[in-house]
Design an enzyme around this catalytic site. Sequence first.
Site, PDB file in Angstrom:
ATOM      1  N   SER A 187     -22.943  11.276  41.609  1.00  0.00           N
ATOM      2  CA  SER A 187     -24.404  10.926  41.415  1.00  0.00           C
ATOM      3  C   SER A 187     -25.200  11.420  42.667  1.00  0.00           C
ATOM      4  O   SER A 187     -24.539  11.184  43.680  1.00  0.00           O
ATOM      5  CB  SER A 187     -24.650   9.308  41.214  1.00  0.00           C
TER       6      SER A 187
ATOM      7  N   ARG B  85      -7.114   7.546  -9.975  1.00  0.00           N
ATOM      8  CA  ARG B  85      -7.864   8.296  -8.934  1.00  0.00           C
ATOM      9  C   ARG B  85      -8.841   7.396  -8.405  1.00  0.00           C
ATOM     10  O   ARG B  85      -9.777   6.974  -9.390  1.00  0.00           O
ATOM     11  CB  ARG B  85      -8.225   9.716  -9.236  1.00  0.00           C
TER      12      ARG B  85
END
Lengths: 451, 451, 451, 451
Positions: D271, D310
Site C-alpha cells: 500500500s 434422468r
Amino acid sequence: MEPVDPAFTAPAMAALFSGEARLRRMLEFEAALARAEARAGIIPADVAAAIDAACRAARFDVAALYREAAVAGTPTIPLVRLLTATVGGDAGRFVHRGATSQDALDTALVLQMRAGFDLLEDGLFAIGATCAALSERHRRTVMPGRTLLQQALPIAFGLKAARWLGLATRGMERLRALRGRVLVVQLGGAAGTLAALGADGPRVTELLAEELGLAAPDLPWHAERDRVGEVAAALGVAAGSVGKIATDIVLLAQTEVGEATEGVAPGKGGSSTLPQKRNPIDATFALAAARLAIGLVPVVLGALAQEHERAAGGWQAEWAALPALFGHTAGAVARVGVALAGLEVDAARMSANLDLAGGMIMAEALATALAPHLGRPEAQRLVATACERAVSSGTDLHRTALDDETIRAALSPEGIARALDPASYLGSADTYIDRALAAFRALQPSPAPRP
Amino acid sequence: MEPVDPAFTAPAMAALFSGEARLRRMLEFEAALARAEARAGIIPADVAAAIDAACRAARFDVAALYREAAVAGTPTIPLVRLLTATVGGDAGRFVHRGATSQDALDTALVLQMRAGFDLLEDGLFAIGATCAALSERHRRTVMPGRTLLQQALPIAFGLKAARWLGLATRGMERLRALRGRVLVVQLGGAAGTLAALGADGPRVTELLAEELGLAAPDLPWHAERDRVGEVAAALGVAAGSVGKIATDIVLLAQTEVGEATEGVAPGKGGSSTLPQKRNPIDATFALAAARLAIGLVPVVLGALAQEHERAAGGWQAEWAALPALFGHTAGAVARVGVALAGLEVDAARMSANLDLAGGMIMAEALATALAPHLGRPEAQRLVATACERAVSSGTDLHRTALDDETIRAALSPEGIARALDPASYLGSADTYIDRALAAFRALQPSPAPRP
Amino acid sequence: MEPVDPAFTAPAMAALFSGEARLRRMLEFEAALARAEARAGIIPADVAAAIDAACRAARFDVAALYREAAVAGTPTIPLVRLLTATVGGDAGRFVHRGATSQDALDTALVLQMRAGFDLLEDGLFAIGATCAALSERHRRTVMPGRTLLQQALPIAFGLKAARWLGLATRGMERLRALRGRVLVVQLGGAAGTLAALGADGPRVTELLAEELGLAAPDLPWHAERDRVGEVAAALGVAAGSVGKIATDIVLLAQTEVGEATEGVAPGKGGSSTLPQKRNPIDATFALAAARLAIGLVPVVLGALAQEHERAAGGWQAEWAALPALFGHTAGAVARVGVALAGLEVDAARMSANLDLAGGMIMAEALATALAPHLGRPEAQRLVATACERAVSSGTDLHRTALDDETIRAALSPEGIARALDPASYLGSADTYIDRALAAFRALQPSPAPRP
Amino acid sequence: MEPVDPAFTAPAMAALFSGEARLRRMLEFEAALARAEARAGIIPADVAAAIDAACRAARFDVAALYREAAVAGTPTIPLVRLLTATVGGDAGRFVHRGATSQDALDTALVLQMRAGFDLLEDGLFAIGATCAALSERHRRTVMPGRTLLQQALPIAFGLKAARWLGLATRGMERLRALRGRVLVVQLGGAAGTLAALGADGPRVTELLAEELGLAAPDLPWHAERDRVGEVAAALGVAAGSVGKIATDIVLLAQTEVGEATEGVAPGKGGSSTLPQKRNPIDATFALAAARLAIGLVPVVLGALAQEHERAAGGWQAEWAALPALFGHTAGAVARVGVALAGLEVDAARMSANLDLAGGMIMAEALATALAPHLGRPEAQRLVATACERAVSSGTDLHRTALDDETIRAALSPEGIARALDPASYLGSADTYIDRALAAFRALQPSPAPRP
C-alpha cells in the site's frame, strides 16, 4: 428435535422449540380453532369450551407421541386422536374441524417463531446496550485499525464498538420488519381450499388469527414457504452478524494482541497447567453456534421448492431445521452477549500496539500534515523515504522524520509529534459513534409485555 | 466472475455483473466522489470535471486488469493507477482522494445490486402477470390437489396459479422493502474513519450518496456486511420461491399426469427418436439455477464473520459469490417466466385424473353431504365402507354409493352426483384467487424510469 | 447434541452419539491411556488398574456436566476432575497424564464413528439385500423408463432396483475404504508435541491405539481435520444416494403412476378422510433426513480452516454437527430400508403405463426393426409420420403402423407387434442386473463380530 | 460456466473446464465411440475414421452453441447435429449411434475430471515439497504453539510445517484412491439399457473405455451420481485442507505476531499510503476460493436425489457447479502454493513472542522438571504460585522461580534455565517431522506422463 447442548444454544430458546413445546402450541391452535369456529357459529359454544379446556389440561407421553408420529407422518394425527378421546363423546368429533395436520403444525411453528423473535430481540438488545456503553466509554481509546489483519490506521475502540452496535440495531430492525410479514396463521384444510368449512373458511381464518394475535394471510401457504425461508435467512444474518463480533473478540484476545479479553468466571476458560491462557470461551462457542445456524439456512431455502399442495420431504425437513436454527442463533447471540458484558479492555495495550511497527501506522497522517507545505506527491515521497530509513535503521518514523531536513523545515518538532499522535487522526469516528448511539436509542421498546 | 452459461443465468443480469461492468461502476464511484468533493470544497471544480470526464472515457484491458488485481489484492489499485495516469498531472493526484479500495468496490456493488433488483422485480412481475391471467382463466378448472404427491381433494388450477402469484407478489414486496435498507454508499477510507478527509467525511459521504442516488449509512460498513447478507438471503428466497413453481410444472408435465406442458418452440425440449417426449426444459434449468443460487447464500452468510476493519477472505469471497448469486437467481426467475408464459394447460386431463382413484378423492365431500342427515361419525363410516367396496369390487365410489341403501335414503341420485362433483367442493378457492389478484394489483409500479 | 426425533434419525445411531455415550467413550479413552502408559512404564500398573476400574464404574449427572462444559470450554475438564476425584489419592494424579482435553474428545469421536460406520454398513447392506431380491424378481417386469420425468423407453423394474443396489454396494465399499484412513487415535498433549511425555509420546500413542483397536497416525491432528472432513463428505454421499432411492419411491407412488407403494402398517401413512391416499411416509422422511444430513457437510468442511494448534469455533462446531450428521444419515438409510422392505410393486400398472402415450415409447424400437429393411433415415422418417398420425387421429402407434403400407411391406403384423413389445427392447438390462448382483455378493462380510 | 476471475481460480483449471473444452471432450467421446463401434463391428471402419477425423477438425461458435443448448436442453443436441452435418452423407447417420446426450456429457466430464485431478495433485505436490523443505529447515525453530489463539506451549515451526505437509500428502492419497472409483465411462443410451445397441452394449462400453483409458462401470449411472458426489466431497476436503494452511499464514502475518509473511513481488499486497502493511494476498484469496469451493459441495450432494432415469434439475446443476468447484479448489491450492513458496519466516520474532507472557508458556515444563524432586502436585502448586507472583509483580517466571526457595532447592539456576528453555520442551516434534517427511516421500510419482 432437541438442540439442547447448552454450549451451542440458549436454554430458553431450546425450551421454546422443544418437542413438548411444539405439542403445546398445537393444542393452542386446536383450542383457538374451536373458539373461532364457535364464534363463527360452526360448532356449539359449549363444545368449544370443552375442547379449549381439554387442550389446556392435556397430558401425554411426549416420546411415545413422537414415535407414533414418525410412523403416522405427523404428530398431529396422534395428538388429535388423543385430544378427541379426552374431549370425548359428541363434542370430541368437533375437534380439529375442517383443519388438516399441517394447519396445526404450521400455526404452532408461527407461535414458536413469535416467541423466538422476542428472545432474539432481547438478546440483540442486550448486545446493543453493552456496545453502546463501550462506545461511549472508549470514544478516545485509540487502537490500531486492522485490514487483512495488518495494522492500517488508528481507530478508536469506541468506533469498533459502535460498528458492533450498528449490527445489533439493524438486526433488531430486521426482525421487527419481519414480524409483519411472517406471523400469519395457517388454515387451509386438506388441500388448501378449506372445502370442509364450505363458505366459512376466510371468516374462520380471521377469527382464528384474532384469537392467536396473529395476522390472517391472503390465502393458505401450505407449500409456499417463502415466509419460512425469509425467517431462516434473517436468522442466518443475525448469526453471521454476531459472529463478526465474536471474531473480533477472539482476535483481540490473542496473546500477542491482548487488547480485550473475556471476563473471568469460576471454571471458565482457564487451564491449570497453562496459567497464561485466557481462552475466549464464549466467543468461541458463539462462532461454533453461528456456523451451525448458517448451515441450516440452505436446508430451509432448498426446501422451498415444494411439490404441489404439500411437500414430501422439504416441509418435513423444516421440523428439525427450524428448531435447530433458532437454537443455534440464540446460542450465538447469547454467548456474544456474555462475552461483551464481561469484556476487559486493555487501553494501555492498545496504545502500545500502535507503536509496534515503528510508528509507521501514522505515515499517512504525517503525509497529510506535510501536504499543505510540500504538495501531496512530495509529501508522500518524503514520508515513504523516512519509513524506509526507519525500517533499515531499526529505529522509528518519529526519529527519521525529525532527522529529515525537508520535513523539519516544514513542521516544527511539536508539529511532527502532533502529526504522529494517533489520537489526532481519528477522522469522523466521533460522529459515527454518535450516530450509532442515536440509531440504537431511536429503537422503540417492544410494544407489549410478553407472556 | 462470469456466470455466463445462458442455461443457468439471465444474460441481462450476467451483463450487469460482468467484470467489465464492475469496473465501470467503480469509475462511476470515482467520478461521483470527485464531484462530491468538489461540492464540499475539497478539490477544485475543474479537477473534478477532469476526473469525471476521464471516468466516462476510460478504456482498459479488462482481462489484464483482473490479472493485476489478483496479485495486488483488489482491482481498485490498478484501476486508480490507470485513472490517475489518464487524468494526468496535478489533477491526477486528486483521484480517489480520501477513499480506500473497498469504498470503490462496495459502492460499485451497491450500484450493481440496485440495477439487479430492477431486473429481478421485472422478472417477478412478469411471472405475476402470467399467473394472474392463469388464475382468472382457470378459476373453474378443476384438478386434483395433491399432498405428498397423492391425490387428496379437488382444487382449481386457478388456485394453484394464485398461490404461485402470491409468491411473485411477496417476492416483489420483499425486494422493495430491501432497497431502503441496503442501497447505501460505502465511504470510510483506509480504516473506516475517513481520517484523510479530516472533519469532512460525513459531508462528503452525503454528497456522494446524493450524486449516486443512494442513501448514506450511519457509519461505514467495511466489515459489517449484514446488509449484503440480507441481500443474499433475499435472493435465495426468490430463487427457492420460483423453484416451487418450476417443481410443480415438472410434475404436472409428467407423461402420466399430463396436466400442463411447456410450450413448444423451435429446437426446444423435443427428441427426434422419442417423439412422445415434451421435456420441461425451462422448468428444469430453473430448478438447476435455483439450486446453484441457494448454494451461494451460506457462502455469503458464512463470510459475515469478518476480521477487524477489513476481512481476509470473507469479503473477497463475495466478489465471486454475489455475481453468481444474482445471475443464477435471475436465471431461475427468467426461465420460470418463460415456462409459465408458454404453459399449455390440459383441463380435460385434469378432469380425467380426478377419476383415477375411483372417485375416492370425493369421499370427504360425500361424507360432508351426508353428515346433516346421519351425523358426521356415521356419515364417515358409511363412506369408508363404500370406498372399501369400490376398491375390492374394482368399481368406483359413485357406483357403490348408489348401491348403498342408507346413503340412498339420505341423498337422491342427483344429490349423490352433486356431492361427488369436484366442482362443488372447492371451498374458498374463489375468494383466495380474488385476494391474490388484489394483492398483486395493489403493487405500485416501480417509481421511476430506469436508466 | 441430541438429534432424537425418531422421524429423522435412527434411534440406534442417536444412542451412539448421545451426550452420555460421548462421555462413556471419553472414559474409554482415559482407561486405555492409563493402560497404555502402564505398559510403557510411565505410570504404575496398579494405578492404571484403578483408573480403568473407575472409568468403568463412573456415574455422573450428564446434564450438569454439559452445563459445566459450556462454561469450561470442553466436557473433558469436568469429566477428568470427576474421574480424578473418583480414583482419589496418589493414583488420581495419574489420570489423563500427558493428554489434553482434545485428545479425549477426538479419540472418543473416532470410537463413535467406528460404531457409526458399522450401523451405516448394516443399513446399506439391508438396502442392498432388498434391492438384490427386487432385481431378481423383477428382471422381466417391464415399465417406462423416464427422463426429465417423461416416458422415454421401456426398462425393467429389476434394472431400476439393480441401480439402487449399485448405490448400496458402492456406499459400503466407500465406508470400508474410509475406515483405514480415518480410524486413528488422537494423542498430542497441550500443543501437539506430547512434551509432557518426554520421549515416550510415539510409544504411548501406539500402545493406546492397540488398546482401542485403532490405528496410530503419523502425527497428532488436532487442527488438521481432513479425516473428519472426509467422513462428513462420505456421509453426505451416503445420504444423497439413498435420497435418490427415496425420490424414485415417492414418484412411483404418485396416484397417477401407482407403480409401487410403501407397505401398509398400523397407523402408517393413511388418512381417515382421504381413503385413496397411500402416503410414502418412509421415503418422505428419508428425503427430509437426507436434506438435513447434507446441510451439515459444508459446516464440517468449512470448519477445516482451523487456527494454529487448536481452533476457536471450527472444532467445537463439529461437536454438534457430527452427531447430527451421523443421526440424519442413519435416519435416511433406515427409512429407505423400511420403505424398500415393504415395497408393493404393481407390475400390471407398470405395463399399463407403457401404453399411456399411444405406444410411442416404442417408436425408437420400431425404427430399429425397420432399419435393416429401409435404411435408418427412411425408417425414422416413417415412424415419425406414424407417430404424428397417431397423435392427430387419437389412436396409437400400433394402429397407424399397421395402416402404413411401407411399414407393412417391411414387417409382418407379427413383426410389428414384436417390435412394439416393450419386453423385446430392454437392451442389456439383464447383464446389468447380473453385474450389480455380482458386485453386491462379492462384498466380504464385515471381518469381525462387533461389540 | 467460466469461473475465470484469476483471483479465485487457477487459469489452467479454468481452461480445462471451459465451455469450449467441454465441447472438445464431447467430441473426444464421439470419436472414441465411433472407433469402439467399428471395433465391435457395429459401424464400418471407414465411417469411424471419418467421424474421428471430423471430431478432430470440428470448428464451432461456442457461444452460439451454448445459446442453442439452453433451449434444446443439452449441448449434445446441437453438437451432434453439427457433427453429423460435418461428416455428411451416409456416414453422418452413424454419428452418436446408440448413445444419448448424457453419455457424451458425462464421459466428457469424467475426462475433464481426470485432467483436473492431475492438476490438483501437482498443486498439492508443490505444497508438499515446500512444506517438506520448511519442516527440515525449521526443525529447531522454536515458536509458540497456540490453542484458541492463546499461547499454550512451545512448538517448532518445522512441526507446524510438517502438519501442513501431512495435509498435502493425505490430500494426494485421497485423490489417487478416488481415481479408481470414479474414472468410468458413461454409456447407457436413452434410458440406460443401451437398447439401440441390441446385445452389444457391454462390449461397446468396454471398448469405449479402452479407447479413452477409463474404466467401464458395472452399469450405466445416469441418475446414480454417487461417484460425482464423492468427487465434489473430495474437492471440498482439499479446499478446506489448504484453507487451514492459509488461515495459519494470515494469522502468523499479523502485525502483532509477525512470524511469517508472504514474499514480496512487484505490485503485490503493499500500500503506497500504508507502508507498514504486508498484506497476505495469496492466503487471503486462497481462503476466499476455499469458501467458494465448499459452498458448491452441498449443491452437488443435494442433487444426488435424482428422478428416475434422468434428473430434471439436479443433473443440470452439476454442469455449472463442477467447473466452478474444480476451479475454486485449484485456485485455493495454487495460491497457498504461492504463499508457501515465498514465505518469509522470522525465527527471531517467533522466539521473542515466546517471551510475551512472562515466560509462563514454560510453566508446564518447569512443573515437569520439578516433579521428580517434589511430586507432581506440589510441583504444580509451586509453579502456579510463581506464575501469580510474576503477574502481580510485572516480572517473569524465570525471575520468580529463581526467587522461590523451594524451587531453588530442587533445581540449580542452570536447571531452572534449562527447564525454562522452550527448545528443551518440544516433546516428539522431531519424530513427527520425520514421519511426515517419510510419508510424503513414500508417495509414488504419478504413474504416467500426462498428455
